[in-house]
Design a protein around this motif. Structure first.
Motif, PDB file in Angstrom:
ATOM      1  N   GLN A 108       0.827  -1.203   0.000  1.00 31.35           N
ATOM      2  CA  GLN A 108       0.000   0.000   0.000  1.00 31.35           C
ATOM      3  C   GLN A 108       0.867   1.261   0.000  1.00 31.35           C
ATOM      4  OE1 GLN A 108      -2.576  -0.436   3.402  1.00 31.35           O
ATOM      5  NE2 GLN A 108      -3.855  -1.978   2.390  1.00 31.35           N
ATOM      6  N   ARG A 109       1.908   1.251   0.805  1.00 30.79           N
ATOM      7  CA  ARG A 109       2.784   2.421   0.879  1.00 30.79           C
ATOM      8  C   ARG A 109       3.540   2.636  -0.432  1.00 30.79           C
ATOM      9  NH1 ARG A 109       3.194   7.183   3.692  1.00 30.79           N
ATOM     10  NH2 ARG A 109       5.133   8.054   2.939  1.00 30.79           N
ATOM     11  N   LEU A 110       3.996   1.549  -1.027  1.00 25.84           N
ATOM     12  CA  LEU A 110       4.706   1.637  -2.298  1.00 25.84           C
ATOM     13  C   LEU A 110       3.791   2.226  -3.375  1.00 25.84           C
ATOM     14  CD1 LEU A 110       7.432   1.009  -3.614  1.00 25.84           C
ATOM     15  CD2 LEU A 110       6.534  -1.256  -4.163  1.00 25.84           C
ATOM     16  N   GLU A 111       2.555   1.780  -3.408  1.00 28.25           N
ATOM     17  CA  GLU A 111       1.587   2.315  -4.368  1.00 28.25           C
ATOM     18  C   GLU A 111       1.352   3.804  -4.126  1.00 28.25           C
ATOM     19  OE1 GLU A 111      -0.606   2.552  -7.619  1.00 28.25           O
ATOM     20  OE2 GLU A 111       0.486   0.750  -7.032  1.00 28.25           O
ATOM     21  N   TYR A 112       1.207   4.186  -2.871  1.00 29.35           N
ATOM     22  CA  TYR A 112       1.025   5.604  -2.520  1.00 29.35           C
ATOM     23  C   TYR A 112       2.225   6.431  -2.988  1.00 29.35           C
ATOM     24  CZ  TYR A 112       0.917   9.796   0.350  1.00 29.35           C
ATOM     25  OH  TYR A 112       0.937  11.106   0.781  1.00 29.35           O
ATOM     26  N   GLU A 113       3.437   5.942  -2.730  1.00 24.34           N
ATOM     27  CA  GLU A 113       4.643   6.671  -3.112  1.00 24.34           C
ATOM     28  C   GLU A 113       4.746   6.810  -4.632  1.00 24.34           C
ATOM     29  OE1 GLU A 113       7.735   4.504  -1.127  1.00 24.34           O
ATOM     30  OE2 GLU A 113       7.162   5.300   0.839  1.00 24.34           O
ATOM     31  N   LYS A 114       4.367   5.781  -5.353  1.00 24.19           N
ATOM     32  CA  LYS A 114       4.379   5.846  -6.811  1.00 24.19           C
ATOM     33  C   LYS A 114       3.401   6.908  -7.308  1.00 24.19           C
ATOM     34  CE  LYS A 114       5.816   1.143  -7.834  1.00 24.19           C
ATOM     35  NZ  LYS A 114       5.401  -0.171  -8.348  1.00 24.19           N
ATOM     36  N   GLN A 115       2.215   6.964  -6.697  1.00 21.41           N
ATOM     37  CA  GLN A 115       1.222   7.966  -7.086  1.00 21.41           C
ATOM     38  C   GLN A 115       1.742   9.374  -6.801  1.00 21.41           C
ATOM     39  OE1 GLN A 115      -2.349   6.918  -4.978  1.00 21.41           O
ATOM     40  NE2 GLN A 115      -2.775   5.163  -6.295  1.00 21.41           N
ATOM     41  N   GLN A 116       2.413   9.548  -5.668  1.00 20.82           N
ATOM     42  CA  GLN A 116       2.926  10.856  -5.291  1.00 20.82           C
ATOM     43  C   GLN A 116       4.032  11.335  -6.224  1.00 20.82           C
ATOM     44  OE1 GLN A 116       1.500  12.824  -2.827  1.00 20.82           O
ATOM     45  NE2 GLN A 116       0.039  11.172  -3.041  1.00 20.82           N
ATOM     46  N   SER A 117       4.825  10.387  -6.715  1.00 17.50           N
ATOM     47  CA  SER A 117       5.951  10.764  -7.580  1.00 17.50           C
ATOM     48  C   SER A 117       5.568  10.806  -9.046  1.00 17.50           C
ATOM     49  CB  SER A 117       7.118   9.795  -7.375  1.00 17.50           C
ATOM     50  OG  SER A 117       6.764   8.510  -7.847  1.00 17.50           O
ATOM     51  N   GLY A 118       4.338  10.380  -9.370  1.00 15.08           N
ATOM     52  CA  GLY A 118       3.879  10.400 -10.740  1.00 15.08           C
ATOM     53  C   GLY A 118       4.424   9.293 -11.615  1.00 15.08           C
ATOM     54  N   ILE A 119       4.936   8.230 -10.981  1.00 23.60           N
ATOM     55  CA  ILE A 119       5.491   7.100 -11.746  1.00 23.60           C
ATOM     56  C   ILE A 119       4.359   6.269 -12.334  1.00 23.60           C
ATOM     57  CG2 ILE A 119       6.808   4.944 -11.574  1.00 23.60           C
ATOM     58  CD1 ILE A 119       8.546   6.265  -9.470  1.00 23.60           C
TER      59      ILE A 119
END
Length: 119
Positions: A108-119
């Motif tokens: 869940q955290r990895l997905e959130y971080e990806k969304q935040q960075s626009g990856i």
């Protein structure tokens, strides 16, 4: 190449040969150390710098009798990989989680971080 982890009141960091930095942001509140964000410049990824910084944070937390809440994906993964060794350092909520729950928290955290960075 030899790297040294240094610490300020809110960051563990490694100054790199090109003068950039790898860092681990943290905060301490109520005897809990929150591991907020890890970053390593792309040219230096995969050589263990993030692990060195988390190791130093864990050492510091143990010395200062702090509990740890791993917020960033790298820190969560670190505690999954080192479950037997460092489980007691985690704050109660995380210490009582099963490995499966920690892995779900990581995803869940990895997905959130990806969304935040626009990856």
């Amino acid at each position: 190449m030899e790297f040294e982890v240094k610490q300020t009141g809110s960051v563990f960091y490694i100054r790199l040969p090109d003068n950039s930095k790898a860092y681990l942001k943290y905060k301490i509140e109520d005897n809990i150390m929150y591991l907020i964000e890890t970053y390593t410049p792309p040219a230096y990824r995969g050589i263990g710098l993030a692990k060195m910084m988390i190791d130093k944070a864990v050492e510091y937390a143990a010395k200062e009798n702090l509990k740890i809440i791993p917020e960033c994906s790298y820190a969560i993964k670190y505690f999954i990989k080192n479950n037997d060794k460092y489980r007691e350092l985690l704050a109660d909520k995380y210490k009582s989680m099963s490995i499966e729950s920690l892995e779900e928290n990581y995803r869940q955290r990895l997905e959130y971080e990806k969304q935040q960075s626009g990856i």
